[in-house]
Design a protein around this motif. Structure first.
Motif, PDB file in Angstrom:
ATOM      1  N   GLY A  53       1.898  10.903  -6.081  1.00 47.93           N
ATOM      2  CA  GLY A  53       0.483  11.486  -5.633  1.00 47.93           C
ATOM      3  C   GLY A  53      -0.124  11.031  -4.588  1.00 47.93           C
ATOM      4  O   GLY A  53      -1.156  11.410  -4.178  1.00 47.93           O
ATOM      5  N   SER A  54       0.566   9.807  -4.224  1.00 49.48           N
ATOM      6  CA  SER A  54      -0.372   8.886  -3.057  1.00 49.48           C
ATOM      7  C   SER A  54      -0.393   9.734  -1.805  1.00 49.48           C
ATOM      8  O   SER A  54       0.274  10.593  -1.423  1.00 49.48           O
ATOM      9  CB  SER A  54       0.594   7.816  -2.724  1.00 49.48           C
ATOM     10  N   GLU A  55      -1.312   9.403  -1.166  1.00 53.89           N
ATOM     11  CA  GLU A  55      -1.704  10.160   0.278  1.00 53.89           C
ATOM     12  C   GLU A  55      -1.698   9.128   1.410  1.00 53.89           C
ATOM     13  O   GLU A  55      -2.115   8.000   1.320  1.00 53.89           O
ATOM     14  CB  GLU A  55      -2.840  11.010  -0.056  1.00 53.89           C
ATOM     15  N   LEU A  56      -1.343   9.410   2.459  1.00 51.13           N
ATOM     16  CA  LEU A  56      -1.444   8.524   3.681  1.00 51.13           C
ATOM     17  C   LEU A  56      -3.009   8.560   4.358  1.00 51.13           C
ATOM     18  O   LEU A  56      -3.725   9.646   4.034  1.00 51.13           O
ATOM     19  CB  LEU A  56      -0.444   9.177   4.770  1.00 51.13           C
ATOM     20  N   HIS A  57      -3.367   7.413   4.669  1.00 54.70           N
ATOM     21  CA  HIS A  57      -4.799   7.331   5.035  1.00 54.70           C
ATOM     22  C   HIS A  57      -4.820   7.235   6.618  1.00 54.70           C
ATOM     23  O   HIS A  57      -4.206   6.145   7.108  1.00 54.70           O
ATOM     24  CB  HIS A  57      -5.410   5.881   4.365  1.00 54.70           C
ATOM     25  N   ASN A  58      -5.389   8.100   7.239  1.00 58.66           N
ATOM     26  CA  ASN A  58      -5.210   8.248   8.740  1.00 58.66           C
ATOM     27  C   ASN A  58      -6.209   7.132   9.479  1.00 58.66           C
ATOM     28  O   ASN A  58      -7.273   7.069   9.220  1.00 58.66           O
ATOM     29  CB  ASN A  58      -5.653   9.617   9.213  1.00 58.66           C
ATOM     30  N   ILE A  59      -5.456   6.123  10.246  1.00 61.42           N
ATOM     31  CA  ILE A  59      -6.420   5.298  10.882  1.00 61.42           C
ATOM     32  C   ILE A  59      -6.345   5.727  12.517  1.00 61.42           C
ATOM     33  O   ILE A  59      -7.357   5.043  13.111  1.00 61.42           O
ATOM     34  CB  ILE A  59      -5.797   3.877  10.734  1.00 61.42           C
ATOM     35  N   LYS A  60      -5.451   6.376  12.940  1.00 62.51           N
ATOM     36  CA  LYS A  60      -5.594   6.737  14.489  1.00 62.51           C
ATOM     37  C   LYS A  60      -5.003   8.053  14.500  1.00 62.51           C
ATOM     38  O   LYS A  60      -3.734   8.476  14.399  1.00 62.51           O
ATOM     39  CB  LYS A  60      -4.932   5.620  15.114  1.00 62.51           C
ATOM     40  N   GLU A  61      -5.479   9.155  15.274  1.00 62.66           N
ATOM     41  CA  GLU A  61      -4.970  10.257  15.686  1.00 62.66           C
ATOM     42  C   GLU A  61      -4.180  10.104  16.871  1.00 62.66           C
ATOM     43  O   GLU A  61      -4.202   9.430  17.663  1.00 62.66           O
ATOM     44  CB  GLU A  61      -6.159  11.292  16.034  1.00 62.66           C
ATOM     45  N   LEU A  62      -2.846  10.742  16.703  1.00 58.54           N
ATOM     46  CA  LEU A  62      -1.873  10.736  17.552  1.00 58.54           C
ATOM     47  C   LEU A  62      -1.696  12.262  18.380  1.00 58.54           C
ATOM     48  O   LEU A  62      -2.338  13.031  18.050  1.00 58.54           O
ATOM     49  CB  LEU A  62      -0.377  10.073  17.152  1.00 58.54           C
ATOM     50  N   MET A  63      -0.575  12.198  19.034  1.00 60.30           N
ATOM     51  CA  MET A  63      -0.172  13.644  19.642  1.00 60.30           C
ATOM     52  C   MET A  63       0.313  14.541  18.837  1.00 60.30           C
ATOM     53  O   MET A  63       1.192  14.240  17.776  1.00 60.30           O
ATOM     54  CB  MET A  63       0.724  13.545  20.762  1.00 60.30           C
ATOM     55  N   GLY A  64      -0.187  15.857  18.960  1.00 60.17           N
ATOM     56  CA  GLY A  64       0.898  16.835  18.329  1.00 60.17           C
ATOM     57  C   GLY A  64       0.452  17.046  16.641  1.00 60.17           C
ATOM     58  O   GLY A  64       1.521  17.393  15.905  1.00 60.17           O
ATOM     59  N   GLY A  65      -0.717  16.532  16.318  1.00 57.76           N
ATOM     60  CA  GLY A  65      -1.022  16.709  15.015  1.00 57.76           C
ATOM     61  C   GLY A  65      -0.564  15.599  14.133  1.00 57.76           C
ATOM     62  O   GLY A  65      -0.875  15.319  12.614  1.00 57.76           O
ATOM     63  N   GLN A  66       0.034  14.519  14.696  1.00 58.73           N
ATOM     64  CA  GLN A  66       0.488  13.404  13.957  1.00 58.73           C
ATOM     65  C   GLN A  66      -0.505  12.295  14.188  1.00 58.73           C
ATOM     66  O   GLN A  66      -1.531  12.367  14.687  1.00 58.73           O
ATOM     67  CB  GLN A  66       1.619  12.815  14.792  1.00 58.73           C
ATOM     68  N   PHE A  67      -0.693  11.303  13.195  1.00 63.76           N
ATOM     69  CA  PHE A  67      -1.432  10.215  13.251  1.00 63.76           C
ATOM     70  C   PHE A  67      -0.601   8.877  12.394  1.00 63.76           C
ATOM     71  O   PHE A  67       0.331   8.912  11.835  1.00 63.76           O
ATOM     72  CB  PHE A  67      -2.525  10.385  12.001  1.00 63.76           C
ATOM     73  N   ALA A  68      -1.343   7.876  12.975  1.00 67.24           N
ATOM     74  CA  ALA A  68      -0.821   6.584  12.370  1.00 67.24           C
ATOM     75  C   ALA A  68      -1.568   6.302  10.968  1.00 67.24           C
ATOM     76  O   ALA A  68      -2.758   6.262  11.059  1.00 67.24           O
ATOM     77  CB  ALA A  68      -1.118   5.394  13.375  1.00 67.24           C
ATOM     78  N   ALA A  69      -0.757   5.915  10.021  1.00 66.44           N
ATOM     79  CA  ALA A  69      -1.297   5.794   8.721  1.00 66.44           C
ATOM     80  C   ALA A  69      -1.609   4.153   8.544  1.00 66.44           C
ATOM     81  O   ALA A  69      -0.969   3.448   9.045  1.00 66.44           O
ATOM     82  CB  ALA A  69      -0.490   6.213   7.622  1.00 66.44           C
ATOM     83  N   GLN A  70      -2.451   4.081   7.559  1.00 68.43           N
ATOM     84  CA  GLN A  70      -2.605   2.601   7.139  1.00 68.43           C
ATOM     85  C   GLN A  70      -1.439   1.960   6.315  1.00 68.43           C
ATOM     86  O   GLN A  70      -1.258   0.791   6.534  1.00 68.43           O
ATOM     87  CB  GLN A  70      -4.001   2.590   6.077  1.00 68.43           C
ATOM     88  N   GLU A  71      -0.759   3.022   5.596  1.00 64.20           N
ATOM     89  CA  GLU A  71       0.484   2.385   4.904  1.00 64.20           C
ATOM     90  C   GLU A  71       1.591   1.759   6.140  1.00 64.20           C
ATOM     91  O   GLU A  71       1.781   2.381   6.932  1.00 64.20           O
ATOM     92  CB  GLU A  71       0.989   3.773   4.220  1.00 64.20           C
ATOM     93  N   GLN A  72       1.977   0.609   5.247  1.00 62.49           N
ATOM     94  CA  GLN A  72       3.268   0.141   5.801  1.00 62.49           C
ATOM     95  C   GLN A  72       4.372  -0.072   4.965  1.00 62.49           C
ATOM     96  O   GLN A  72       4.102  -0.226   3.699  1.00 62.49           O
ATOM     97  CB  GLN A  72       3.013  -1.035   6.552  1.00 62.49           C
ATOM     98  N   VAL A  73       5.581  -0.348   5.496  1.00 61.63           N
ATOM     99  CA  VAL A  73       6.892  -0.625   4.581  1.00 61.63           C
ATOM    100  C   VAL A  73       7.617  -1.397   5.188  1.00 61.63           C
ATOM    101  O   VAL A  73       7.237  -2.251   6.470  1.00 61.63           O
ATOM    102  CB  VAL A  73       7.785   0.807   4.551  1.00 61.63           C
ATOM    103  N   THR A  74       8.493  -2.128   4.484  1.00 61.50           N
ATOM    104  CA  THR A  74       9.626  -3.169   4.749  1.00 61.50           C
ATOM    105  C   THR A  74      10.923  -2.396   4.760  1.00 61.50           C
ATOM    106  O   THR A  74      11.069  -1.519   4.099  1.00 61.50           O
ATOM    107  CB  THR A  74       9.559  -4.319   4.024  1.00 61.50           C
ATOM    108  N   ILE A  75      11.498  -2.705   6.088  1.00 64.54           N
ATOM    109  CA  ILE A  75      13.042  -2.256   6.119  1.00 64.54           C
ATOM    110  C   ILE A  75      14.104  -3.141   6.153  1.00 64.54           C
ATOM    111  O   ILE A  75      13.902  -4.310   6.541  1.00 64.54           O
ATOM    112  CB  ILE A  75      12.991  -1.158   7.341  1.00 64.54           C
ATOM    113  N   LEU A  76      15.159  -2.853   5.704  1.00 64.53           N
ATOM    114  CA  LEU A  76      16.126  -3.657   5.321  1.00 64.53           C
ATOM    115  C   LEU A  76      17.313  -3.068   5.933  1.00 64.53           C
ATOM    116  O   LEU A  76      17.921  -1.899   5.386  1.00 64.53           O
ATOM    117  CB  LEU A  76      16.404  -4.339   3.878  1.00 64.53           C
TER     118      LEU A  76
END
Length: 216
Positions: A53-76
């Motif tokens: 049930g977690s939600e993304l937290h919008n920190i910056k509006e981007l184009m086309g209805g997208q946004f940069a979220a506060q959330e981050q991950v690690t990739i391997l």
């Protein structure tokens, strides 16, 4: 009034160059947006990585209805060398997609194809680590192709349609030319070309730098 022959010659040269390139005269330069590595998540993977049930937290509006979220991950990847703080972009999607640069592939030891966003079939797999869990995707990792976002009115001005490709000149200290740049058209878009950090660094440019379409 005396005619400046050198000025006339310069204007004629410019007109001829425009006609030879096939680009309409008077087109505006296109601002560049540099895309760092990022990830799009499905609802299922969001729940695993950040909690049910977690939600993304919008920190910056981007184009086309997208946004940069506060959330981050690690990739391997197979190298087991992590790349941390990969930004999640919202809103959530139907497919999880990871967009990285060619340089990132040397760290991760993966071989993603160069693709338009959304075309992930047969692409590379990765492991995604969040604060609450781990997701292993068999496909979804791509290197995004160079592309230009346009509104319908922009597309009409440039005489292109969605899915067309154009050639772009980058003028500056490290002049270069990019071929087969995809055009994406939507009423939600503003005029902007998107490249990744590798392309930007190679050309010596950054966000807001202006480039020109030279051939349709």
């Amino acid at each position: 009034m005396a005619v400046d022959e050198k000025l006339v010659e310069l204007i004629v040269r410019q007109i001829v160059a425009q006609r030879q390139s096939g680009a309409p005269a008077g087109l505006p330069p296109i601002p560049v947006g540099v895309s760092a590595r990022h990830i799009h998540l499905t609802r299922e993977h969001m729940d695993i990585l950040f909690g049910k049930g977690s939600e993304l937290h919008n920190i910056k509006e981007l184009m086309g209805g997208q946004f940069a979220a506060q959330e981050q991950v690690t990739i391997l990847g197979p190298s087991l060398r992590p790349i941390e703080k990969v930004r999640v972009l919202g809103p959530l999607r139907k497919q999880t997609q990871i967009e990285i640069s060619r340089t990132d592939t040397f760290v991760l030891k993966v071989r993603p194809p160069v693709r338009p966003s959304g075309e992930i079939r047969g692409s590379a797999g990765l492991t995604i680590v969040g604060p609450c869990g781990v997701v292993i995707v068999e496909e979804g990792c791509i290197i995004a192709n160079r592309h230009i976002h346009m509104s319908p009115s922009d597309a009409a001005s440039f005489r292109v349609k969605d899915g067309d490709t154009v050639t772009v000149d980058v003028e500056g200290k490290r002049r270069t030319r990019w071929y087969d740049v995809q055009v994406r058209v939507s009423p939600d878009f503003r005029l902007e070309m998107h490249v990744d950090t590798d392309d930007a660094n190679a050309a010596g440019i950054g966000n807001g730098f202006k480039v020109k379409v030279v051939r349709e």
